[in-house]
Every structure is written in C-alpha cells, then in structure tokens.
Design a protein around this motif. Structure first.
Motif, PDB file in Angstrom:
ATOM      1  N   VAL A  44       0.870  -1.177   0.000  1.00  0.00           N
ATOM      2  CA  VAL A  44       0.000   0.000   0.000  1.00  0.00           C
ATOM      3  C   VAL A  44       0.906   1.227   0.000  1.00  0.00           C
ATOM      4  CG1 VAL A  44      -1.760   1.314   1.240  1.00  0.00           C
ATOM      5  CG2 VAL A  44      -1.876  -1.186   1.206  1.00  0.00           C
ATOM      6  N   ASN A  45       0.663   2.110  -0.976  1.00  0.00           N
ATOM      7  CA  ASN A  45       1.513   3.299  -1.131  1.00  0.00           C
ATOM      8  C   ASN A  45       0.861   4.522  -0.490  1.00  0.00           C
ATOM      9  OD1 ASN A  45       1.837   5.872  -3.256  1.00  0.00           O
ATOM     10  ND2 ASN A  45       3.756   4.874  -2.721  1.00  0.00           N
ATOM     11  N   PHE A  46       1.703   5.322   0.143  1.00  0.00           N
ATOM     12  CA  PHE A  46       1.229   6.560   0.772  1.00  0.00           C
ATOM     13  C   PHE A  46       2.017   7.756   0.228  1.00  0.00           C
ATOM     14  CE2 PHE A  46      -1.499   5.346   4.359  1.00  0.00           C
ATOM     15  CZ  PHE A  46      -1.299   3.976   4.393  1.00  0.00           C
ATOM     16  N   VAL A  52       6.268   4.889   0.965  1.00  0.00           N
ATOM     17  CA  VAL A  52       5.905   6.249   1.343  1.00  0.00           C
ATOM     18  C   VAL A  52       6.728   7.257   0.556  1.00  0.00           C
ATOM     19  CG1 VAL A  52       7.509   6.247   3.312  1.00  0.00           C
ATOM     20  CG2 VAL A  52       5.561   7.813   3.315  1.00  0.00           C
ATOM     21  N   THR A  53       6.093   8.358   0.213  1.00  0.00           N
ATOM     22  CA  THR A  53       6.803   9.422  -0.486  1.00  0.00           C
ATOM     23  C   THR A  53       6.139  10.751  -0.176  1.00  0.00           C
ATOM     24  OG1 THR A  53       7.672  10.103  -2.639  1.00  0.00           O
ATOM     25  CG2 THR A  53       5.411   9.316  -2.611  1.00  0.00           C
ATOM     26  N   GLY A  54       6.805  11.831  -0.543  1.00  0.00           N
ATOM     27  CA  GLY A  54       6.157  13.143  -0.513  1.00  0.00           C
ATOM     28  C   GLY A  54       6.333  13.933   0.761  1.00  0.00           C
ATOM     29  N   GLU A  88      13.925  11.525 -15.112  1.00  0.00           N
ATOM     30  CA  GLU A  88      13.171  11.108 -16.300  1.00  0.00           C
ATOM     31  C   GLU A  88      11.828  10.487 -15.947  1.00  0.00           C
ATOM     32  OE1 GLU A  88      16.034   9.974 -14.876  1.00  0.00           O
ATOM     33  OE2 GLU A  88      17.024   8.727 -16.388  1.00  0.00           O
ATOM     34  N   GLY A  89      11.602  10.250 -14.649  1.00  0.00           N
ATOM     35  CA  GLY A  89      10.413   9.539 -14.189  1.00  0.00           C
ATOM     36  C   GLY A  89       9.120  10.304 -14.384  1.00  0.00           C
ATOM     37  N   GLY A  90       8.008   9.577 -14.318  1.00  0.00           N
ATOM     38  CA  GLY A  90       6.687  10.189 -14.425  1.00  0.00           C
ATOM     39  C   GLY A  90       6.179  10.599 -13.054  1.00  0.00           C
ATOM     40  N   GLY A  91       5.278  11.580 -13.017  1.00  0.00           N
ATOM     41  CA  GLY A  91       4.737  12.048 -11.748  1.00  0.00           C
ATOM     42  C   GLY A  91       5.746  12.936 -11.031  1.00  0.00           C
ATOM     43  N   HIS A  92       5.647  12.993  -9.704  1.00  0.00           N
ATOM     44  CA  HIS A  92       6.524  13.900  -8.951  1.00  0.00           C
ATOM     45  C   HIS A  92       7.959  13.383  -8.898  1.00  0.00           C
ATOM     46  CE1 HIS A  92       2.624  15.590  -7.705  1.00  0.00           C
ATOM     47  NE2 HIS A  92       3.321  16.699  -7.862  1.00  0.00           N
ATOM     48  N   ILE A 144      13.610  -2.897  -9.277  1.00  0.00           N
ATOM     49  CA  ILE A 144      13.170  -1.693  -9.995  1.00  0.00           C
ATOM     50  C   ILE A 144      11.730  -1.376  -9.631  1.00  0.00           C
ATOM     51  CG2 ILE A 144      14.712  -1.998 -11.974  1.00  0.00           C
ATOM     52  CD1 ILE A 144      12.153  -3.028 -13.534  1.00  0.00           C
ATOM     53  N   GLU A 145      11.395  -0.093  -9.762  1.00  0.00           N
ATOM     54  CA  GLU A 145       9.998   0.309  -9.673  1.00  0.00           C
ATOM     55  C   GLU A 145       9.650   0.989 -10.993  1.00  0.00           C
ATOM     56  OE1 GLU A 145       7.626   2.185  -6.313  1.00  0.00           O
ATOM     57  OE2 GLU A 145       8.173   3.982  -7.449  1.00  0.00           O
ATOM     58  N   MET A 146       8.536   0.579 -11.589  1.00  0.00           N
ATOM     59  CA  MET A 146       8.071   1.228 -12.817  1.00  0.00           C
ATOM     60  C   MET A 146       6.704   1.852 -12.543  1.00  0.00           C
ATOM     61  SD  MET A 146       9.050  -1.432 -15.888  1.00  0.00           S
ATOM     62  CE  MET A 146       7.872  -2.711 -15.432  1.00  0.00           C
ATOM     63  N   GLY A 147       6.493   3.014 -13.164  1.00  0.00           N
ATOM     64  CA  GLY A 147       5.194   3.666 -13.041  1.00  0.00           C
ATOM     65  C   GLY A 147       4.511   3.771 -14.389  1.00  0.00           C
ATOM     66  N   PHE A 160       3.344   0.703 -16.462  1.00  0.00           N
ATOM     67  CA  PHE A 160       2.179  -0.055 -16.009  1.00  0.00           C
ATOM     68  C   PHE A 160       0.851   0.597 -16.387  1.00  0.00           C
ATOM     69  CE2 PHE A 160       5.159  -2.084 -12.893  1.00  0.00           C
ATOM     70  CZ  PHE A 160       4.933  -3.393 -13.299  1.00  0.00           C
ATOM     71  N   ILE A 161       0.877   1.904 -16.685  1.00  0.00           N
ATOM     72  CA  ILE A 161      -0.393   2.552 -17.067  1.00  0.00           C
ATOM     73  C   ILE A 161      -0.888   1.970 -18.389  1.00  0.00           C
ATOM     74  CG2 ILE A 161      -1.517   4.748 -17.628  1.00  0.00           C
ATOM     75  CD1 ILE A 161       0.695   6.097 -15.857  1.00  0.00           C
ATOM     76  N   ALA A 162       0.060   1.735 -19.316  1.00  0.00           N
ATOM     77  CA  ALA A 162      -0.331   1.135 -20.596  1.00  0.00           C
ATOM     78  C   ALA A 162      -0.284  -0.389 -20.496  1.00  0.00           C
ATOM     79  CB  ALA A 162       0.581   1.640 -21.709  1.00  0.00           C
TER      80      ALA A 162
HETATM   81  C1  LIG Z   1       0.482   8.736 -13.122  1.00  0.00           C
HETATM   82  C2  LIG Z   1       1.495   8.633 -12.038  1.00  0.00           C
HETATM   83  C3  LIG Z   1       1.093   8.776 -10.721  1.00  0.00           C
HETATM   84  C4  LIG Z   1       2.012   8.587  -9.666  1.00  0.00           C
HETATM   85  N1  LIG Z   1       1.581   8.645  -8.381  1.00  0.00           N
HETATM   86  C5  LIG Z   1       2.421   8.272  -7.373  1.00  0.00           C
HETATM   87  C6  LIG Z   1       1.942   8.132  -6.031  1.00  0.00           C
HETATM   88  O1  LIG Z   1       0.783   8.392  -5.725  1.00  0.00           O
HETATM   89  N2  LIG Z   1       2.822   7.696  -5.090  1.00  0.00           N
HETATM   90  C7  LIG Z   1       4.132   7.377  -5.405  1.00  0.00           C
HETATM   91  O2  LIG Z   1       4.878   6.941  -4.527  1.00  0.00           O
HETATM   92  N3  LIG Z   1       4.605   7.531  -6.647  1.00  0.00           N
HETATM   93  C8  LIG Z   1       3.782   7.955  -7.640  1.00  0.00           C
HETATM   94  N4  LIG Z   1       4.259   8.044  -8.923  1.00  0.00           N
HETATM   95  C9  LIG Z   1       5.676   7.692  -9.191  1.00  0.00           C
HETATM   96  C10 LIG Z   1       5.796   6.185  -9.526  1.00  0.00           C
HETATM   97  O3  LIG Z   1       5.456   5.409  -8.423  1.00  0.00           O
HETATM   98  C11 LIG Z   1       7.207   5.793  -9.998  1.00  0.00           C
HETATM   99  O4  LIG Z   1       8.150   6.038  -8.986  1.00  0.00           O
HETATM  100  C12 LIG Z   1       7.611   6.552 -11.263  1.00  0.00           C
HETATM  101  O5  LIG Z   1       6.538   6.540 -12.163  1.00  0.00           O
HETATM  102  C13 LIG Z   1       8.830   5.906 -11.880  1.00  0.00           C
HETATM  103  O6  LIG Z   1       9.151   6.494 -13.094  1.00  0.00           O
HETATM  104  P1  LIG Z   1       8.616   5.938 -14.533  1.00  0.00           P
HETATM  105  O7  LIG Z   1       7.267   6.586 -14.701  1.00  0.00           O
HETATM  106  O8  LIG Z   1       9.622   6.441 -15.491  1.00  0.00           O
HETATM  107  O9  LIG Z   1       8.513   4.457 -14.440  1.00  0.00           O
HETATM  108  C14 LIG Z   1       3.368   8.296  -9.978  1.00  0.00           C
HETATM  109  C15 LIG Z   1       3.772   8.204 -11.320  1.00  0.00           C
HETATM  110  C16 LIG Z   1       2.860   8.363 -12.332  1.00  0.00           C
HETATM  111  C17 LIG Z   1       3.325   8.213 -13.767  1.00  0.00           C
END
Ligand SMILES: Cc1cc2nc3c(=O)[nH]c(=O)nc-3n(C[C@H](O)[C@H](O)[C@H](O)COP(=O)(O)O)c2cc1C
Length: 321
Positions: free
Chosen positions: A70-72, A98-100, A144-148, A194-197, A200-202
């Motif tokens: 579970v992610n926070f 946990v992040t943020g 290069e990652g997505g999101g924050h 590794i962690e991918m974000g 996994f959306i696609a």
């Molecule tokens: C649409 C989106 C939403 C995300 N929301 C969160 C989040 O709520 N909590 C979190 O720890 N990371 C979040 N992330 C970061 C991802 O968990 C992951 O660390 C990141 O996407 C890795 O980079 P990549 O997109 O190049 O694989 C988000 C990333 C994306 C693309």
C-alpha cells in the motif's frame, strides 16, 4: 529464479515493483502485478476513506495470494494518513511505501509490526536519511520519471550508483525503466530491484486509465513530456499538451499557487486520465513513453522483460569472454 535482497525482503519472485500511481493503482492492477511475480501496490491516498482502503485491500486479497503493498503519498491531499495506516496494520498488509514528505512519523507507526517499509526519494541525502529512520529499502527516482520527481534534476543513471554507495539497505531504481534493458541496467548499477510507473499505465489491467491516456503514452516520443510545478518546488513530469503549455507559461510569468491551483488540481488530472480530455486535463508520464509502444497484459510485459534480460545476459557473456 531471481534472487536479490529485494525479492527476499518482499517475498516476491521478480525484483519488479509497481509504483504507487495516484488515481490509477487499484486492486486489479496490483493483483495482476503480484500474480505475475512482482509487487503490486494500491494507492491509499487515492481512496476517500479508511473504510474504502479496507475494502480495496480485501479486494486485492481476493484476487491474489501473493504479497502486495500500500503506497502513501503523505505530502498532499490534505488528508490525515494515520487512520489509513491503522487499516493497513489491522489487515496484515505485507509492504508499505511512502513518499512526498518526511517519513519519520510514518515509519515509527510501523516499528515492530513486521510490515516492510520502502521510502521513495529523489536524492542521495534523503535516501541516507530514510535508512537512518529505519526504512527496510529505499527507492530512488530519477528526473526522467513520471509524476513527482526530485528538485535536483538528477537522472536515474547518476542517482542509483551514488545511492548504492551511500546506504547499506537495498536500493530500488525508478525513473525511465520500461523493459528488460532498463531492468538489467538498474541491476548493473547496483540496484536490487526496480519500480516502474508509466509502463504499467499502458497495460490491460490498469483498467481505470482512459483509453485516450493510454494511447497518448503509446503515441508519445521521448521528447513529449514536460516538467510542471517547478515554481512551486514540487516538480512533476506530465505528457505535453495544451494545459501543460498554459501552466508553464503561467509559471514563467511568476504566478502564485493561487493562480495555478485550478490548473494543477486533481480534477484536471482526472479529466485526462478518467475522462480522456487530453487538452484541458493533464496526465503524469515519464520520458520512458518513448519506448512504450503497446498495451500488453502485465504477464505478457513481464515475460517479454525476462526474455530481454536473458538475451542481455548472453550478450554480456559474449562481450566479456
Ligand atoms: C500517473 C502517475 C502517478 C504517480 N503517483 C504516485 C503516487 O501516488 N505515489 C508514489 O509513490 N509515486 C507515484 N508516482 C511515481 C511512480 O510510483 C514511480 O516512482 C515513477 O513513475 C517511476 O518512473 P517511470 O514513470 O519512469 O517508471 C506516480 C507516477 C505516475 C506516472
């Protein structure tokens, strides 16, 4: 068989973690990833109440017998996460991430519980702090990652080996990884998972993502993402579109948070990712969009990654003998 300190710590077969994905990481995706041998996660702060989190956890449990997390994201949403943590503890969830924000109090709530704790950071110093605070493993996400992402604009290639050199807990690499090449590169840099974000959306099991958002990820090149919210000290990478142009122009003109609030809201995010409004809404995604060309199932994605990893192992052997 894959064996690293991360697979052992989390009790998983493959060193692949599905990142917390705000508004997208629910039971279907998490269970698919865990069933395929990785660690799936649901995102606590996307759920509106502790009761909703409890039922989402029950739903994952009904779909997989493998560990999940579970992610926070504790820095935003204005929600108190303590009651959500109570649910996680009472439900016997195996892993939390946990992040943020400062994870000190969060980690303290899990001390002695047996729940494995992962902290997502974007810098070496923060990773060291996470270790000091008792995290079981640290995830580092490159620019290069997505999101924050991090304010220091450090790429995964630089961040991972430096973090490995400065902490003794296992390091999980994130940011820009979407296939077996990324997996093997991360391991070569000293990461143990590794962690991918974005990748996994696609996938078929990311059922909450609108088809237009998935298609935008598939159609985008590596140059089609931009970083918004830098002026607020909270940079995040999203797909370039009309809305991100408006936001960036406002930021260039020294606007305030109040001015920006509407444009960067969860409502705008959902407008794209749930309703497919690819111009008036925004969708987070990383530069890895450039190598994402299809929408496989998670199982198909993992078998392809494993085949790519096997081919790389052979190539390495051929190169070094
Ligand atoms: C649409 C989106 C939403 C995300 N929301 C969160 C989040 O709520 N909590 C979190 O720890 N990371 C979040 N992330 C970061 C991802 O968990 C992951 O660390 C990141 O996407 C890795 O980079 P990549 O997109 O190049 O694989 C988000 C990333 C994306 C693309």
């Amino acid at each position: 068989m894959w064996k690293t300190r991360v697979t052992e710590l989390l009790g998983i077969e493959l060193p692949i973690i599905q990142g917390g994905l705000a508004y997208l990481a629910y039971a279907e995706l998490a269970a698919a990833v865990s069933n395929a041998g990785g660690l799936g996660q649901i995102t606590a702060m996307s759920l509106s109440s502790p009761e909703d989190l409890a039922s989402e956890i029950d739903k994952v449990r009904s779909m997989t017998s493998s560990p999940f997390g579970v992610n926070f994201a504790i820095g935003n949403h204005g929600k108190h996460y303590e009651e959500f943590v109570e649910v996680v503890l009472s439900k016997g969830v195996e892993v939390v991430s946990v992040t943020g924000g400062n994870p000190k109090e969060f980690l303290e709530m899990f001390k002695g519980s047996g729940v494995k704790t992962l902290v997502l950071t974007a810098g070496v110093r923060h990773a060291m702090k996470a270790e000091e605070l008792g995290a079981d493993a640290v995830m580092v996400v490159g620019y290069e990652g997505g999101g924050h992402i991090g304010r220091d604009e450090l790429g995964t290639m630089v961040l991972v080996p430096q973090t490995v050199d400065h902490v003794s807990i296992p390091v999980i690499a994130a940011g820009g990884i979407g296939d077996g090449r990324g997996l093997m590169a991360a391991l070569a840099l000293g990461a143990e998972g590794i962690e991918m974000g974005t990748r996994f959306i696609a996938t078929k099991e990311c059922i909450h993502a609108h088809a237009a958002y998935k298609q935008a990820i598939i159609d985008s090149s590596e140059k089609d993402t931009v970083v918004i919210k830098k002026s607020l000290g909270a940079p995040g990478r999203a797909i370039h579109n009309t809305l991100t142009d408006i936001i960036l122009e406002m930021e260039d003109n020294n606007c305030t948070y109040e001015d920006l609030k509407d444009y960067i809201s969860g409502v705008r995010n959902k407008a794209f990712i749930y309703n497919g409004d690819s111009e008036a809404g925004f969708g987070w995604a990383g530069q890895v969009v450039g190598i994402i060309k299809d929408e496989p199932t998670v199982e198909q994605l993992f078998s392809r990654m494993l085949a790519e990893a096997a081919a790389i192992r052979e190539r390495w052997t051929a190169i070094t003998t």
